[in-house]
Design an enzyme around this catalytic site. Structure first.
Site, PDB file in Angstrom:
ATOM      1  N   GLY A   1      13.053   3.776   3.366  1.00  0.00           N
ATOM      2  CA  GLY A   1      11.717   3.390   2.900  1.00  0.00           C
ATOM      3  C   GLY A   1      10.710   3.306   4.035  1.00  0.00           C
TER       4      GLY A   1
ATOM      5  CE  LYS B   1       8.726  -3.024   2.250  1.00  0.00           C
ATOM      6  NZ  LYS B   1       8.500  -2.335   3.527  1.00  0.00           N
TER       7      LYS B   1
ATOM      8  CG  ASP C   1       5.327  -0.555   5.301  1.00  0.00           C
ATOM      9  OD1 ASP C   1       4.919  -1.686   5.634  1.00  0.00           O
ATOM     10  OD2 ASP C   1       6.303  -0.388   4.544  1.00  0.00           O
TER      11      ASP C   1
ATOM     12  CB  THR D   1       9.760  -7.741   2.163  1.00  0.00           C
ATOM     13  OG1 THR D   1      10.561  -7.118   3.170  1.00  0.00           O
ATOM     14  CG2 THR D   1      10.307  -9.118   1.869  1.00  0.00           C
TER      15      THR D   1
END
Ligand code: ATR
Length: 284
Positions: A136, A71, A108, A67
């Site tokens: 992101g 990333k 994600d 995280t």
């Protein structure tokens, strides 16, 4: 006493990382499936990232989540990248393979789509999708949704140049029309009204004093409005949209479903998503 040498390790690295819900999500799933693995939150400062990553196998890690702020930086520490992670340019999941090599993934977008499908039984195909933000989080979700051939994707970001570069990069591999829009309300309200889905991927809404990205009049009952923020559970954006009759969803489902994809990569097992959701809602 159990032999701890048989236990494998998983974790989330970030800096800071103590606020992360990932340990609660994964530990609930691991205990429910009686898997002998540990999952912990690991604060890793940027200057220790390379060293930490190099030693993952030594410390019996099978995988990690990644995280903020690692990333993008972690990509240089990996041996291989999944094709989607390469195009997105960000990694949230690392698999430590049996030969010690490291492969990066980005779950994600899959997490977002699974959560949305589960909540509304809706598909992105032929939809007009407006993204607020171009960071992101938006890159991961937008990349995934483009594979579903929506009618059009519109990116509205405070810094226009970031929206433009996302458009150029992603247009190179897909035929879905992508356009950039201004964040000025005069223009954005009309674009929002044309859209089917409105997705907030900015951090705006986490704090009570945050500005409003869109006024309430921009929302209509036909809209699906998703905020990737999960704390607070109902941002001002979602409250306004709900009042206008739109269907709304916060980021908790996305968080759980992206975790479920990582879990499957590492363990080969399906995460018991409903139990994890129930426990999270009870404890958090
Ligand atoms: P993440 O990886 O979580 O997406 P990020 O890459 O830093 O984080 O992206 C944050 C997003 O929130 C960006 O789109 C950012 O807009 P800018 O590109 O203009 O910085 C957006 N954002 C953050 N604060 C904002 C604010 N006060 N108003 C509008 N947009 C904001």
């Amino acid at each position: 006493m159990k032999n701890l040498a048989h236990y494998k390790h998983l974790g989330v690295i970030g800096y800071p990382v103590s606020h992360s819900l990932s340990p609660l999500i994964h530990t609930t799933a691991l205990r429910r499936l009686e898997l002998p693995w540990f999952y912990s939150a690991l604060p890793v400062p940027p200057e220790r990232l390379k060293e930490f990553t190099r030693n993952l196998q030594l410390f019996n890690f099978s995988g990690i989540n990644v995280t903020i702020p690692h990333k993008v930086a972690i990509i240089d520490c990996l041996d291989e990248l999944d094709e989607n992670a390469r195009r997105i340019g960000a990694v949230n999941t690392v698999e430590v393979r049996s030969d010690g090599t490291l492969k990066g993934y980005n779950t994600d977008g899959d997490g977002f789509l699974d959560a949305l499908r589960r909540a509304f039984h809706e598909e992105a195909k032929d939809k007009k999708i407006l993204f607020l933000g171009a960071g992101g989080a938006v890159r991961g979700v937008c990349h995934r949704l483009l594979r579903e051939t929506p009618k059009e994707v519109i990116i509205a970001n405070r810094t226009a140049s970031k929206a433009e570069s996302l458009k150029e990069e992603f247009s190179a591999f897909c035929s879905v029309p992508i356009r950039c829009a201004s964040t000025h309300w005069d223009e954005l309200i009309d674009i929002a009204k044309e859209a089917d889905w409105i997705i907030n991927g900015t951090s705006v809404g986490m704090k009570p004093e945050d500005p409003q990205l869109l006024p309430a009049e921009a929302f209509l009952p036909k809209h699906i409005v998703v905020d990737m923020i999960y704390s607070p559970p109902e941002t001002k954006l979602l409250k306004d949209a709900g009042k206008q009759g739109a269907k709304t969803l916060n980021g908790l489902g996305m968080l759980i479903h992206q975790a479920a994809k990582s879990f499957e990569i590492w363990t080969g097992e399906k995460m018991p998503v409903q139990e994890v959701t129930d426990r999270l809602k009870k404890l958090w």
